[in-house]
Design an enzyme around this catalytic site. Structure first.
Site, PDB file in Angstrom:
ATOM      1  N   VAL A   3       0.764  -1.172  -0.109  1.00  0.00           N
ATOM      2  CA  VAL A   3       0.093  -0.041   0.139  1.00  0.00           C
ATOM      3  C   VAL A   3       0.871   1.188  -0.077  1.00  0.00           C
ATOM      4  O   VAL A   3       0.567   2.287   0.013  1.00  0.00           O
ATOM      5  CB  VAL A   3      -1.119  -0.125   1.149  1.00  0.00           C
TER       6      VAL A   3
ATOM      7  N   HIS B 244      -4.529  -4.496  -1.694  1.00  0.00           N
ATOM      8  CA  HIS B 244      -4.849  -3.950  -0.338  1.00  0.00           C
ATOM      9  C   HIS B 244      -5.142  -2.424  -0.488  1.00  0.00           C
ATOM     10  O   HIS B 244      -5.078  -2.027   0.799  1.00  0.00           O
ATOM     11  CB  HIS B 244      -3.983  -4.531   0.490  1.00  0.00           C
TER      12      HIS B 244
ATOM     13  N   CYS C  50     -14.875   8.046   1.800  1.00  0.00           N
ATOM     14  CA  CYS C  50     -15.838   8.625   2.539  1.00  0.00           C
ATOM     15  C   CYS C  50     -16.583   7.313   3.250  1.00  0.00           C
ATOM     16  O   CYS C  50     -16.901   6.295   2.560  1.00  0.00           O
ATOM     17  CB  CYS C  50     -16.878   9.241   1.848  1.00  0.00           C
TER      18      CYS C  50
ATOM     19  N   GLY D 172       8.999 -11.353  -2.735  1.00  0.00           N
ATOM     20  CA  GLY D 172       9.072 -10.386  -1.477  1.00  0.00           C
ATOM     21  C   GLY D 172       7.664 -10.604  -0.689  1.00  0.00           C
ATOM     22  O   GLY D 172       7.268  -9.590   0.122  1.00  0.00           O
TER      23      GLY D 172
ATOM     24  N   ASN E 258      13.155 -14.152  -2.691  1.00  0.00           N
ATOM     25  CA  ASN E 258      12.960 -14.028  -1.423  1.00  0.00           C
ATOM     26  C   ASN E 258      13.996 -14.502  -0.447  1.00  0.00           C
ATOM     27  O   ASN E 258      14.593 -15.497  -1.046  1.00  0.00           O
ATOM     28  CB  ASN E 258      11.511 -14.863  -0.856  1.00  0.00           C
ATOM     29  N   PRO E 259      14.620 -13.798   0.310  1.00  0.00           N
ATOM     30  CA  PRO E 259      15.728 -14.270   1.125  1.00  0.00           C
ATOM     31  C   PRO E 259      15.643 -15.622   1.928  1.00  0.00           C
ATOM     32  O   PRO E 259      16.158 -16.576   2.409  1.00  0.00           O
ATOM     33  CB  PRO E 259      16.243 -13.162   1.991  1.00  0.00           C
TER      34      PRO E 259
END
Ligand code: OAD
Length: 252
Positions: free
Chosen positions: A103, A119, A127, A186, A212-213
């Site tokens: 986001v 997301h 509103c 990630g 990804n690690p």
């Protein structure tokens, strides 16, 4: 890791339809905290007090304070080479879609345009009555109101317990099922429905590459698992694939 990078390069060289799914890890090297790692936000803060519709009903000021804090934090960060390579990819592949759970808006700031934000976005609000969506950064008012009807506005974020926009998820599914190459970068792959998208791609015969690690619940299903940081691995893959040269020639 070299072997895996070479495999990813070969796949990308012949790819035509590419879909990328990103999570908080793609922004980690921009110093935006992830959610579930050692220093993750959900280790320090309680999601149920800050990121649910009930929390907003109970204490909207606290929820806005949390999103104002995160807006400030992200405004102090810049896109990293991973965001930049992903933005370049969209210019190269005719059929491309970036699906992000993030986001933070860093993909847009890196100039990605074909993007589905699953997301929501930290810098949008809506509103609580009229549903109108606006660009929004928290100012002095701790309880911001809708300019047209005076009702409270809320962050345009999908909170825990809420459903995703059905149009967005439908498009995400379509792009996962029609691509020939799916990169998942990630994400801990723990949050549905995002985490099922790479598996949908796999079932539809796409090659799935994970960057990804750490390993994740989907690692054992992917074709190539590269254990490394997105901001280091992606530029190497891109350079080795030699695609940038083709792109430059095309734009000459
Ligand atoms: P997580 O925090 O759950 O996972 C981040 C992942 O990034 C982990 O698997 C890390 O190993 C990986 N990672 C860390 N550094 C990295 C790097 N430099 N390069 C590549 N990967 C790295 O974040 P998400 O999977 O995005 O929801 O979380 C999913 C959702 O849960 C978020 O969108 C958020 C959260 O609650 C909402 O905001 C609605």
């Amino acid at each position: 890791m070299e072997n895996e990078i070479t495999k990813a390069v070969e796949i990308l060289k012949s790819a035509k339809k590419v879909t990328v799914l990103t999570g908080a890890g793609v922004s980690a090297e921009s110093n935006v905290p992830t959610f579930r790692g050692k220093e993750g936000l959900w280790k320090k803060y309680r999601a149920e007090e800050l990121a649910t519709p009930e929390a907003f009903k109970r204490n909207p000021e606290l929820v806005w304070e949390w999103y104002g804090y995160r807006q400030k934090l992200v405004l102090g960060c810049d896109p990293n080479p991973a965001h930049e390579v992903i933005a370049r990819m969209e210019k190269y592949f005719d059929d491309f879609m970036l699906i992000t759970q993030n986001v933070d808006g860093l993909h847009e700031r890196a100039r990605s345009k074909k993007i589905l934000e699953l997301h929501g976005n930290l810098f949008k609000a809506r509103c609580t009555v009229g549903r109108m969506i606006i660009d929004f950064t928290l100012g002095d008012d701790p309880l911001p109101k809708c300019e047209s009807c005076g009702a409270l506005i809320r962050p345009h974020i999908v909170w825990f317990g809420e459903s995703l926009d059905p149009m967005i998820i439908q498009l995400a599914v379509e792009h996962s099922e029609k691509c020939d190459t799916f990169l998942v970068i990630g994400t801990s792959a723990l949050v549905q429905p995002a985490s099922s998208l790479p598996l949908m791609a796999k079932r539809s015969s796409a090659k799935v590459i994970e960057i990804n690690p750490d390993s994740t619940p989907i690692t054992r299903y992917v074709d190539v698992s590269i254990r490394g940081k997105a901001g280091e691995v992606l530029p190497r893959i891109w350079e080795k694939a030699g695609i940038e040269k083709v792109l430059l020639k095309r734009n000459e």
